[in-house]
Design an enzyme around this catalytic site. Structure first.
Site, short mmCIF file in Angstrom:
data_model
loop_
_atom_site.label_atom_id
_atom_site.label_comp_id
_atom_site.label_asym_id
_atom_site.label_seq_id
_atom_site.Cartn_x
_atom_site.Cartn_y
_atom_site.Cartn_z
NE ARG A 114 25.57 59.27 10.89
CZ ARG A 114 24.75 59.61 9.90
NH1 ARG A 114 24.79 60.86 9.42
NH2 ARG A 114 23.88 58.75 9.39
CD GLN A 128 21.84 56.36 11.02
OE1 GLN A 128 22.99 56.69 10.84
NE2 GLN A 128 20.94 57.15 11.57
CB SER A 175 20.11 59.81 7.64
OG SER A 175 21.49 59.49 7.46
CG LEU A 176 21.66 64.47 9.95
CD1 LEU A 176 21.49 65.46 11.10
CD2 LEU A 176 22.37 65.14 8.81
CG HIS A 227 22.23 55.52 4.71
ND1 HIS A 227 22.26 55.19 6.04
CD2 HIS A 227 21.98 56.85 4.66
CE1 HIS A 227 22.04 56.27 6.77
NE2 HIS A 227 21.88 57.29 5.96
CD GLN A 276 24.70 65.47 4.46
OE1 GLN A 276 24.90 64.57 5.26
NE2 GLN A 276 25.65 65.94 3.69
#
Length: 317
Positions: A120, A257, A95-96, A208, A10
């Site tokens: 998510r 995660q 991440s994603l 996170h 992102q």
């Protein structure tokens, strides 16, 4: 020359992403159509035309970035014969981007990846009320110093405060995440410790960090209901910075995660230590490409997101 294929997270989204690919390649259009159908939304129109404020919403940005990355993968498969099982030493995503990497490697269907990322994004947004969380980029600081700084900020902010390192991006860049007061305290402390720059990020939630635990629980439930196949090539996981292929372990790590640090610097260093010298970023933006040389001195990075870059990729084969 060993290669790793890496997938952005992102912040890399921009209006117009994927539009030129869709215009030039039928296989790209097929990916965007599949994502639109899975989400019951013309996400592709939002990606191509905006408005930017709506595309930037976490629930839209996450599946949109995955869609662009997978469109690039399909184009490279069709135009260059890319076969990740033969051509890649590893895949990894920020991440994603892990979902993009796993879909590219055949662990997820594109439709399942889109639906998971929509959930998510929504779950991460709902986990903390607006205005209560924050994230800050700390530049010119190593990870260990960042961890100590975050712990000091959390302590000084008092009871109920949270401040932790969300991203170890490498090249002297770490990102702190937590309650707003604690992150602001981290910025204040950073300025007294010679940190080159410390700035609040324009994000909608403290990603996170332990504040994302409700989102982790939502993802655990969602991932339990989705088939995960063994990927064709090992994923270097954000949580461990080590390779994984076992579906049960992948499921566990994707849940962890959500609240854990993205160990991107260590992931890149691990891949380099295994002989990777070229990192190919597939999808929107060039954030990860920009980090390559700052993390791995003798490595090269290239990005593929538009038709001209597909041609440039062909030229290095």
């Amino acid at each position: 020359m060993a290669r790793a294929y890496i997938f952005p997270g992102q912040g890399s989204q921009a209006v117009g992403m994927g539009k030129d690919l869709a215009a030039a390649y039928a296989v790209a259009r097929t990916v965007f159509d599949e994502v639109d159908e899975a989400l019951h939304q013309k996400l592709s129109t939002l990606m191509f035309e905006g408005p930017e404020a709506e595309l930037t919403l976490t629930a839209n940005a996450q599946p949109a970035l995955m869609a662009t990355s997978l469109a690039v993968v399909r184009v490279l498969e069709a135009e260059t014969g890319l076969d990740l099982s033969k051509d890649a030493a590893f895949v990894a995503g920020h991440s994603l981007g892990e979902y993009s990497a796993l879909a590219a490697a055949g662990a997820f269907s594109i439709s399942d990846a889109a639906r998971l990322l929509r959930l998510r994004g929504e779950a991460m947004q709902k986990a903390v009320p607006p205005g209560q969380g924050a994230m800050a980029a700390l530049l010119g600081i190593d990870y260990e110093t960042g961890v100590a700084l975050a712990a000091e900020a959390q302590k000084e902010a008092g009871y109920g405060a949270v401040c932790a390192i969300a991203n170890d991006n490498g090249g002297g860049q770490v990102v702190a995440s937590g309650t707003k007061a604690a992150v602001e305290q981290a910025i204040a402390i950073a300025k007294t410790k010679g940190v080159r720059r410390a700035i609040l990020l324009p994000v909608s939630a403290p990603f996170h960090s332990v504040l994302m635990q409700p989102a982790a629980e939502a993802m655990a439930e969602a991932l339990a209901a989705v088939e995960i196949k063994p990927p064709k090539i090992s994923l270097v996981a954000n949580v461990t910075a080590t390779p994984v292929k076992d579906p049960a372990e992948i499921r566990k790590l994707l849940v962890a995660q959500v609240t854990a640090t993205v160990r991107w610097r260590e992931s890149m260093m691990f891949m380099a230590a295994q002989g990777v010298t070229l990192f190919v970023e597939l999808g929107a933006g060039k954030v990860l490409t920009g980090l390559v040389k700052r993390i791995v001195e003798n490595a090269n990075g290239i990005g593929v997101a538009v038709p001209a870059e597909v041609d440039a990729y062909k030229a290095i084969l």
